[in-house]
Design an enzyme around this catalytic site. Structure first.
Site, PDB file in Angstrom:
ATOM      1  N   CYS A  76      -3.247 -16.095  -0.055  1.00 23.54           N
ATOM      2  CA  CYS A  76      -3.914 -15.084  -0.885  1.00 23.54           C
ATOM      3  C   CYS A  76      -3.309 -15.049  -2.282  1.00 23.54           C
ATOM      4  O   CYS A  76      -2.103 -15.252  -2.460  1.00 23.54           O
ATOM      5  CB  CYS A  76      -3.771 -13.697  -0.251  1.00 23.54           C
ATOM      6  SG  CYS A  76      -4.934 -13.378   1.072  1.00 23.54           S
ATOM      7  N   MET A 111      -9.421  -9.400   1.539  1.00 23.00           N
ATOM      8  CA  MET A 111      -8.221  -9.408   2.357  1.00 23.00           C
ATOM      9  C   MET A 111      -7.371  -8.160   2.132  1.00 23.00           C
ATOM     10  O   MET A 111      -6.708  -7.668   3.054  1.00 23.00           O
ATOM     11  CB  MET A 111      -7.388 -10.665   2.095  1.00 23.00           C
ATOM     12  CG  MET A 111      -8.089 -11.965   2.463  1.00 23.00           C
ATOM     13  SD  MET A 111      -8.819 -11.932   4.125  1.00 23.00           S
ATOM     14  CE  MET A 111      -7.390 -11.582   5.137  1.00 23.00           C
ATOM     15  N   GLU A 112      -7.397  -7.633   0.915  1.00 18.40           N
ATOM     16  CA  GLU A 112      -6.649  -6.413   0.638  1.00 18.40           C
ATOM     17  C   GLU A 112      -7.236  -5.235   1.424  1.00 18.40           C
ATOM     18  O   GLU A 112      -6.495  -4.404   1.981  1.00 18.40           O
ATOM     19  CB  GLU A 112      -6.659  -6.117  -0.864  1.00 18.40           C
ATOM     20  CG  GLU A 112      -5.722  -6.972  -1.685  1.00 18.40           C
ATOM     21  CD  GLU A 112      -6.153  -8.433  -1.805  1.00 18.40           C
ATOM     22  OE1 GLU A 112      -5.310  -9.265  -2.169  1.00 18.40           O
ATOM     23  OE2 GLU A 112      -7.348  -8.746  -1.535  1.00 18.40           O
ATOM     24  N   ASP A 126       1.823   3.256  15.958  1.00 18.98           N
ATOM     25  CA  ASP A 126       3.237   3.631  16.030  1.00 18.98           C
ATOM     26  C   ASP A 126       3.395   5.139  16.168  1.00 18.98           C
ATOM     27  O   ASP A 126       4.277   5.620  16.901  1.00 18.98           O
ATOM     28  CB  ASP A 126       3.956   3.129  14.786  1.00 18.98           C
ATOM     29  CG  ASP A 126       5.422   3.542  14.754  1.00 18.98           C
ATOM     30  OD1 ASP A 126       6.131   3.272  15.745  1.00 18.98           O
ATOM     31  OD2 ASP A 126       5.855   4.137  13.749  1.00 18.98           O
TER      32      ASP A 126
END
Length: 321
Positions: A76, A111-112, A126
């Site tokens: 990227c 992609m970001e 999490d």
């Protein structure tokens, strides 16, 4: 294998050279979902987990992830992000994640946006794993992107490649107008003129000068036959309409821009300061008009009898100059 952009003719991984690409405003939106038990959805909604501020933490993580995409994904490019937005919604058994990334550059931000969703989702995992270790992050996917030569792509449709006949849009660049401090006196005039000439006007949008590039790119992605802008063509540091337009054009029509300046010069010498452009982008005609009512009037006078001929010529009909 050569059809894959990140693989060369010998089958080796490569970084794509985007140096020759046009600088355009680009956006991308991605989504994903964290599948959890219904009681966990209720806990997150109420912010009642042992790790508090669940959504705020995941949002910050998603934004941070988008900013580090080029470090996480080897091929990227480093992209100067102008905005990253991460939002959440609740379903009965899932937390829905949406991320939108924006830039003005030579390559896209798909992609970001995808990384923002993935990192936000992993952070949610999490945060909830103490109560639901079986949570599943799924359906991370691109939904929409705009900018560049390919225009607008959406998952639920196809890339828009041809302008919609008989349609038009108006973009008003006015920081004061966008803030509600000044009435827009030019956009409605242009829309009325277009309607009188047989065009169905999608919308008149008023944006601050700083936002004209992404707005113009967004409007181009909807593929109207004509886009007329007004405002932001002068020499002020905030005037950015010509730059935003130039980044999108594949062909300039300097004669139109000069004719509009010439019409203004017959009335006032300050018309020479206009940097407005005209041209085509993916078959859509884009014309910059000044922001003053007089400048708009002069510009529309030039376009009378010319615009229809130009649109027909681009569509493959009518006599050629």
């Amino acid at each position: 294998m050569s059809s894959l952009s990140h693989v060369d003719s010998d089958g080796r991984a490569r970084m794509v050279d985007v140096g020759a690409k046009a600088v355009t405003a680009r956006t991308a939106t991605a989504t994903g979902r964290l599948i959890v038990r219904p009681d966990v959805v209720s806990l997150v909604r109420a912010d009642d987990l042992p790790k508090a501020d669940v959504l705020a933490t995941a949002r910050i993580a998603g934004i941070s992830g988008a900013k580090k995409t080029s470090e996480l994904i080897p091929l990227c490019h480093q992209v100067p992000l102008s905005s990253v937005k991460v939002d959440f919604e609740f379903a009965d058994d899932a937390i829905l994640i949406t991320a939108t990334a924006k830039t003005t550059g030579q390559t896209g931000v798909e992609m970001e946006a995808l990384t923002a969703v993935a990192i936000a989702g992993l952070t949610l995992h999490d945060m909830v794993k103490a109560v639901d270790p079986a949570a599943v992050l799924s359906d991370v996917r691109l939904e929409d992107k705009t900018g560049g030569k390919r225009g607008h792509w959406t998952r639920h449709g196809s890339a828009v490649t041809s302008p919609r006949p008989g349609t038009a849009a108006v973009v008003v660049a006015s920081t004061g107008g966008a803030a509600g401090a000044r009435d827009d006196t030019t956009g409605p005039v242009i829309a009325e003129w277009l309607a009188a000439h047989g065009y169905s006007v999608d919308a008149v949008t008023v944006v601050a000068d700083a936002d004209v590039a992404p707005e113009l790119s967004r409007v181009l992605g909807t593929a109207p036959a004509v886009i007329i802008t007004t405002g932001g063509t002068g020499a002020s540091p905030t005037d950015q309409t010509p730059e935003a337009t130039s980044a999108l054009l594949d062909r300039e029509l300097p004669g139109i821009a000069e004719a509009i300046r010439g019409a203004g010069l017959a009335i006032t010498p300050t018309a020479a300061l206009s940097r407005g452009l005209a041209g085509t982008a993916n078959g859509t005609v884009i014309v910059n008009l000044p922001g003053s009512p007089g400048g708009v009037r002069d510009g529309l006078t030039v376009l009378h009898g010319l615009l229809d001929h130009l649109v027909a010529q681009i569509a493959g009909g009518g006599p050629h100059a």
